[in-house]
Each structure stands twice: as structure tokens, then as C-alpha cells.
Design a protein around this motif. Structure first.
Motif, PDB file in Angstrom:
ATOM      1  N   ILE A 172      -2.651   2.738   4.181  1.00 25.91           N
ATOM      2  CA  ILE A 172      -1.286   2.194   4.069  1.00 25.91           C
ATOM      3  C   ILE A 172      -0.432   2.732   5.219  1.00 25.91           C
ATOM      4  O   ILE A 172       0.304   1.987   5.866  1.00 25.91           O
ATOM      5  N   ASN A 173      -0.577   4.027   5.472  1.00 28.53           N
ATOM      6  CA  ASN A 173       0.203   4.647   6.550  1.00 28.53           C
ATOM      7  C   ASN A 173      -0.086   3.982   7.900  1.00 28.53           C
ATOM      8  O   ASN A 173       0.820   3.745   8.699  1.00 28.53           O
ATOM      9  N   ASN A 174      -1.357   3.640   8.120  1.00 32.83           N
ATOM     10  CA  ASN A 174      -1.739   2.989   9.384  1.00 32.83           C
ATOM     11  C   ASN A 174      -1.043   1.646   9.582  1.00 32.83           C
ATOM     12  O   ASN A 174      -0.951   1.152  10.712  1.00 32.83           O
ATOM     13  N   HIS A 175      -0.582   1.051   8.474  1.00 32.05           N
ATOM     14  CA  HIS A 175      -0.022  -0.301   8.568  1.00 32.05           C
ATOM     15  C   HIS A 175       1.442  -0.382   8.162  1.00 32.05           C
ATOM     16  O   HIS A 175       1.935  -1.459   7.811  1.00 32.05           O
ATOM     17  N   ARG A 215      -8.315  11.936  -5.145  1.00 33.33           N
ATOM     18  CA  ARG A 215      -8.864  12.335  -3.841  1.00 33.33           C
ATOM     19  C   ARG A 215      -9.436  11.154  -3.061  1.00 33.33           C
ATOM     20  O   ARG A 215      -9.586  11.212  -1.850  1.00 33.33           O
ATOM     21  N   ARG A 216      -9.745  10.053  -3.745  1.00 33.87           N
ATOM     22  CA  ARG A 216     -10.218   8.865  -3.030  1.00 33.87           C
ATOM     23  C   ARG A 216      -9.063   8.148  -2.327  1.00 33.87           C
ATOM     24  O   ARG A 216      -9.281   7.304  -1.465  1.00 33.87           O
ATOM     25  N   PHE A 217      -7.846   8.503  -2.706  1.00 39.34           N
ATOM     26  CA  PHE A 217      -6.665   7.985  -1.983  1.00 39.34           C
ATOM     27  C   PHE A 217      -6.173   8.985  -0.936  1.00 39.34           C
ATOM     28  O   PHE A 217      -5.418   8.618  -0.036  1.00 39.34           O
ATOM     29  N   GLY A 218      -6.545  10.238  -1.100  1.00 42.21           N
ATOM     30  CA  GLY A 218      -6.070  11.285  -0.200  1.00 42.21           C
ATOM     31  C   GLY A 218      -5.573  12.472  -0.993  1.00 42.21           C
ATOM     32  O   GLY A 218      -5.947  12.664  -2.148  1.00 42.21           O
ATOM     33  N   SER A 219      -4.711  13.255  -0.370  1.00 42.71           N
ATOM     34  CA  SER A 219      -4.208  14.469  -1.015  1.00 42.71           C
ATOM     35  C   SER A 219      -2.725  14.291  -1.366  1.00 42.71           C
ATOM     36  O   SER A 219      -2.090  13.324  -0.941  1.00 42.71           O
ATOM     37  N   LYS A 224       2.896  12.664   0.436  1.00 45.89           N
ATOM     38  CA  LYS A 224       4.199  13.075   0.959  1.00 45.89           C
ATOM     39  C   LYS A 224       4.381  12.585   2.403  1.00 45.89           C
ATOM     40  O   LYS A 224       5.443  12.078   2.772  1.00 45.89           O
ATOM     41  N   LYS A 225       3.320  12.690   3.174  1.00 46.25           N
ATOM     42  CA  LYS A 225       3.396  12.241   4.574  1.00 46.25           C
ATOM     43  C   LYS A 225       3.657  10.730   4.648  1.00 46.25           C
ATOM     44  O   LYS A 225       4.451  10.260   5.461  1.00 46.25           O
ATOM     45  N   LEU A 226       2.977   9.986   3.783  1.00 46.25           N
ATOM     46  CA  LEU A 226       3.194   8.537   3.768  1.00 46.25           C
ATOM     47  C   LEU A 226       4.659   8.228   3.451  1.00 46.25           C
ATOM     48  O   LEU A 226       5.288   7.381   4.091  1.00 46.25           O
TER      49      LEU A 226
END
Ligand code: CA
Length: 618
Positions: A172-175, A215-219, A224-226
């Protein structure tokens, strides 16, 4: 030496060591894992879970932090510690010492963080926003290494609609640029918290850890970064939460804190899902309880929010995520299912800490009376009041689908939009409702209108100009399809271009049909135009009875006016301005933002069959 005598001390040692192992407390969970200073509410309740933890006594030595109560419950492996934080408590770290017989048997280093500057007054999502709904497993795979996690049983298989497809927060962040360019200013992600279930965990509605991103989505840090990166692009983050139930693999299911932590434990029934009973003045207690206390499905245990520890746990959990991620809003799942009074308490507490925050509740019903019951400011016959600012506008969603699929008739077709909006007197804040044509649980809208592109464009023109907060389901802008009867997973197909090996890429346009490109450009134009049109955000609404399948309405304020014309018939129509004289007063011409054409005179308008005009009046 006698063999029996030899064995005795060995046996004794084994017994002693077993006993010792059994009583040695271990600390498995402290929740919330950290907190902040500077909230209006000085109270904080820690839920501590560990072997025989209740046999220890917690101590804290930190200026401003006082233990006001320590509560043991039925299960000796839990302790609830009530803290009070004085006004001037400084951010910092301190040890919580868990002592037994004067000795510290466990230490937990607790942190009170400083709140982000201005977080209390951060804007929630509101009617200046257009919201993009994303199912994280199905949008974009930004990290191939987390597609399958060792020890998590649910399988990665993109060919199976109920398996995991590998989408994640990085994807999601990439887009974010795509989402921003398409004109969206808020994203609502379907739930991102851990769902460590055996199967069909991808949708996220069976939480197994309330403080951990799957964890399959991230941490947690990725989440928070997104949110931080999105905010830098003017995109607000809306979190999907579920207070009604958890997943049957939640860690506490193996070691329940109390018998009444859940409703119907261990002999549960399934809810009737008959939400009408909750407001029914003639309801029986039996029906009410069966609806409210039954389990959603057998893999989703029903939490008992009447238990004050459960209530506090959930309320603190929501505030934790708001503060940690910098949320602009919450979408609350199955809003009417949990205890009504706890939900009222929750909404009021959140808004007390974050006055501009927004919360949208899901009350899936097409009757505005049953939806408006839950909105703040509503005067209900039974005295029920809540602080819930917003609801999903299912009555309008139903009307949109019917308006553009039914044959036109006395009370069918486009008249549905008029008739439904005319019931807005039911709502204290109709312009704070979230309006949508489809979501992750409904038929894809393009499928619902039998892939009729002109109906799609009419509906989207309506969505972007009617009162409320428009929400678009990911892929709607490229005409993604999905039939409800083919399975829920088919409503949640992968966004093309989100995976490295995709042949079609909707982010670049590669491989899209001309019609898909046209739809994407159309949605982009509408959402970006709406972005700065305050008159569409919060202007007044005036509509006129549809005649000959043409619906005309105006969004206006003291400064400007936008005229919307929806021709839902199969014929070109001529609209005479004199019927709308009270709305056209002071205006002589305009620009149709759909076609880009100037309109020299408002006395007579030609509207092509099955088309929309959105006219900025001059
Ligand atoms: Ca992935």
C-alpha cells in the motif's frame, strides 16, 4: 545400597523441581504494552498475564504514577493493575516489579511516551474527504518475504479465493502516489491486526492479538510508517476495529481470564443477526439476548462488554492505536452487536480525548430509522444516546444499486435516490454519513449494474456530489467485478499490478481496456475536482422530484452553487431552467465539469441519455 533408598532423593528432587517450575511466575503479556502521558483521563488499567502472576504483588516507583488497585480474578494467571497518572507526569521508562515474599520475581520495563504534538486536535476524516477502501491482502504485495510466516498455518495461494494472497502494508505504501493522484484523501484498510487462524484469515475480522499487526501485513512499525507517509501526502488513516468478537485462536482463549469474559462461554449459540430487535419497543428479552450475546460465527467468540475489564481493555486498545498510528478515524465493525451502553461510553471517551476525531459505525440496514438510532444527537424514545459521529449509509447504498438496476417507475429507479435522501430528517448529522456504492461485503457495483458503463458513471457522479463522505472500494475505479454468490473472496480480487508477475497493471495503465482507462480517468477527475469544492463538502442540499427519470439537485452555499443533473433514461432529455428558478437565481451560465464544456444559458439544458452533468454555476 538398597535401590529404593537410592531412588528416594532422586524422586524428591524431581518433585521439588516440578513444584518449583509450577510456581515460578512467568510474564507473557502486559497490555497496553506502553502508554502516553498527557491524556485527559488519568486512569490506565494494565492487563497482566503470566503463570500464577496473581501470587505476586506489583510495585512501581516513578514520580506521578500511582497504583490505585490491583485486582485478582478467577484465573490466577491474570492481574489487573489500575494506575493513576498525575497531571504533571513526565514521559519516561520505569520498572514494574512483581514481588513475592519480598523478592522480585519479574520485572517489566514500562514506558510512558510523550504524545505527538497536536495529536489531541488532529482532524478526523470528514466530508471534505473521499475515502478509498482497501483489503490489505488483496491490493499490492510489497514484501514477498512475508507471504508465508513459519508457524502461521493459513496458506499462501493466489489461486484460491479464501487463501492468503500476500498483499501487505508495504504494498500500500508503495502506491500512495496512485491513491493520492486518484484524488483520495483518506484510506480505510480492512483490519490489519493479527489473525492467526487456520483458514480464511485474509479478511482480518478474527483478531488473535489486539496489539499486533499481522506479520503477513508487516509490523506495527510498518503500520505507523504507512500512516505517517500517507499523512505527508494529505491522506488520512482510518482503522477498521472489531469490538464485538475476537478470533477463536486469540491467545486468551487458551487461558480465559474470567468465565464471563465472553458471552455464552463455553456453550454458545450463534446470533440471529436480526438487528431490528435492538430497538424494537415490543422485544422479548430472549430475542434481545440471542441477538446481542450470540456469537457472530463459531470462529468468532462474542466478547462480553458488560464485563468492566473487557470494556476497559477495548477502549484503551482503541486509544492506543489512535495515538500510536496517528489515526484520523475508526470504522467500527458490526456496531449494533456489542453492548450498546459500552459502545456509547467508548465513543464518548474517544471524542473526549480527540474532539475532532471521527468514527463510522457499520449498522448494515437499509432503514434510516435503524441506522440513525446510533448517531450522536439522536433523540431516541428509549433514551439511548451515544457519541458516534458517523454511520455507513447502507440505505443510500441500497438506493444507489436499485436506482441504476431497476426499470424506471413511480417509486423505482432514480426515484429511490430522492425518496431515501428525503428521509434525512431521521439523522442529526446526515452530512457526516459515509456514502458508498459497494464495499468488501457487497456485490461489486459494476457487477451489480450488469457492467453498464453509463450506469456506473451516473452512480459515481451521484456519489461524489451528494451529501456525506464518499467511499470507493479499491478497484471500483477500474471496473473490477465480483458476484456475491461466487463467494466473498471474489468480491476481494487482487488489484492488477499489485504483484510483480501481473500482466495487467492498473497503476501504470498497462493492459487496461479502454473502458477501464476511461473509468479510472473519470473517477480521478471527479475526486480531484471534489477535493477543493467546499460547497460539495458541506454546502446545503436541495433536490427536485425526478421527472421523466431525470433527477436534479443543487449543492449550494452563500458563495457558489453546483447543479447536478442525472438522466437515468434511455433518451436524451431537455431540461427547462424555469422549474429550478429558486436555485438558479443569480446564475446565468455554467461549466459542466464532466464534459468540460461551457454552458451559455441555463434556460434550457440538453442532457444525453444515461449521462450526468455536474455544472458549476456562474
Ligand atoms: Ca507480502
Amino acid at each position: 545400597m538398597n535401590k529404593r533408598i537410592l531412588m528416594f532423593p532422586v524422586l524428591m528432587m524431581m518433585v521439588v523441581s516440578t513444584l518449583f517450575a509450577a510456581v515460578k511466575p512467568t510474564l507473557d503479556h502486559v497490555e497496553p504494552p506502553f502508554w502516553w502521558t498527557g491524556f485527559k483521563n488519568p486512569e490506565l488499567q494494565l492487563m497482566v498475564h503470566g503463570t500464577d502472576i496473581s501470587k505476586t504483588k506489583p510495585e512501581i516507583n516513578y514520580t506521578g504514577v500511582e497504583i490505585v488497585a490491583v485486582t485478582s480474578v478467577e484465573n490466577p494467571n491474570y492481574l489487573f493493575i489500575d494506575l493513576r497518572l498525575a497531571d504533571n507526569t513526565q514521559p519516561g521508562k520505569f520498572d514494574i516489579l512483581f514481588k513475592s515474599n519480598g523478592k522480585t520475581v519479574f520485572t517489566y520495563n514500562y514506558e510512558l511516551k510523550a504524545r505527538e504534538q497536536g495529536s489531541a486536535n488532529r482532524d478526523g476524516f470528514n466530508n471534505s474527504d473521499a475515502m478509498y477502501l482497501i483489503m490489505p491482502d488483496r491490493f499490492a504485495n510489497g514484501d514477498l518475504s512475508n507471504d508465508q510466516i513459519a508457524g502461521m498455518p493459513d496458506k499462501y495461494n493466489r489461486n484460491e479465493q479464501y487463501d492468503r494472497h500476500g498483499g501487505d502494508l508495504k504494498g500500500i505504501n508503495n502506491h500512495l502516489d496512485y491513491i493520492h493522484d486518484q484524488g483520495y484523501t483518506a484510506i480505510w484498510l480492512n483490519p490489519v491486526l493479527e489473525n492467526d487462524m487456520e483458514h480464511a484469515s485474509y479478511h482480518g475480522y478474527a483478531t488473535t492479538d489486539f496489539y499486533r499487526v499481522d506479520r503477513r501485513f508487516g509490523s506495527n512499525e510498518d503500520y505507523k510508517k504507512l500512516s505517517d507517509d500517507a499523512r505527508k501526502k494529505g491522506i488520512k488513516m482510518v482503522m477498521d476495529m472489531i469490538f464485538n468478537h475476537c478470533g477463536s485462536n486469540h491467545w486468551w482463549m487458551k487461558d480465559m481470564p474470567m468465565k464471563d469474559w465472553l458471552n455464552g462461554w463455553p456453550n454458545y449459540g450463534i446470533t440471529t443477526h436480526r438487528k431490528t430487535v435492538l430497538q424494537d419497543p415490543y422485544v422479548s428479552k430472549a430475542d434481545f439476548d440471542e441477538m446481542a450475546d450470540g456469537w457472530f460465527v463459531s470462529s468468532m467468540p462474542d466478547m462480553n462488554q458488560r464485563n468492566p475489564f473487557v470494556a476497559k481493555y477495548l477502549i484503551q486498545n482503541s486509544i492506543w492505536w489512535i495515538e500510536y498510528v496517528g489515526l484520523a478515524g475508526i470504522r467500527m465493525d458490526t456496531y449494533p452487536y456489542p453492548d450498546q451502553h459500552m459502545m456509547a461510553d467508548w465513543t464518548c471517551q474517544v471524542l473526549n480525548e480527540y474532539p475532532k476525531f471521527n468514527i463510522v459505525g457499520e449498522q448494515w440496514h437499509t432503514n434510516p430509522s435503524l441506522v440513525s438510532y446510533w448517531q450522536r444527537g439522536k433523540k431516541n424514545e428509549n433514551g439511548y444516546t451515544s457519541c458516534l459521529p458517523s454511520l455507513m449509509d447502507f440505505p443510500i447504498q441500497d438506493a444507489i444499486v436499485k436506482a441504476f438496476t431497476e426499470n424506471e417507475g413511480w417509486d423505482t429507479g432514480i426515484m429511490r435516490l430522492y425518496e431515501t435522501l428525503a428521509l434525512d430528517f431521521e439523522y442529526p448529522e446526515a452530512d457526516n454519513l459515509v456514502v458508498f456504492a459497494d464495499n468488501h461485503d457487497t456485490e461489486r457495483f459494476f457487477t451489480a449494474v450488469r457492467e453498464d458503463f453509463s450506469k456506473f458513471k451516473l452512480a459515481m457522479a451521484y456519489l461524489m456530489t451528494t451529501r456525506g463522505i464518499p467511499q470507493v472500494y479499491y478497484g471500483g475505479e477500474i471496473l473490477m467485478t465480483g458476484r456475491k454468490s461466487d463467494g466473498d473472496g471474489m468480491l476481494r480480487k487482487d488489484f492488477p499490478g499489485g504483484w510483480p508477475d501481473d500482466n495487467t497493471n492498473a497503476f501504470t495503465g498497462e493492459g487496461l481496456t479502454d473502458q477501464q482507462k476511461e473509468a479510472q480517468a473519470y473517477m480521478k477527475k471527479l475526486a480531484n475536482w471534489r477535493k477543493n469544492k467546499t460547497v460539495v463538502h458541506n454546502g446545503e442540499m436541495k433536490h427536485y422530484l425526478p421527472k421523466e427519470s431525470v433527477y436534479v439537485y443543487f449543492r449550494y452555499n452563500d458563495k457558489e452553487s453546483v447543479m447536478v443533473v442525472l438522466n437515468n433514461s434511455k433518451e436524451n432529455k431537455t431540461i427547462k431552467g424555469n422549474r429550478f428558478a429558486e436555485s438558479l437565481k443569480g446564475f446565468t451560465s455554467g461549466t459542466d465539469i464532466v464534459s468540460g464544456k461551457s454552458i451559455a444559458s441555463l434556460a434550457s439544458l440538453e442532457v444525453a441519455a444515461g449521462s450526468a452533468m455536474i455544472i458549476e454555476l456562474k
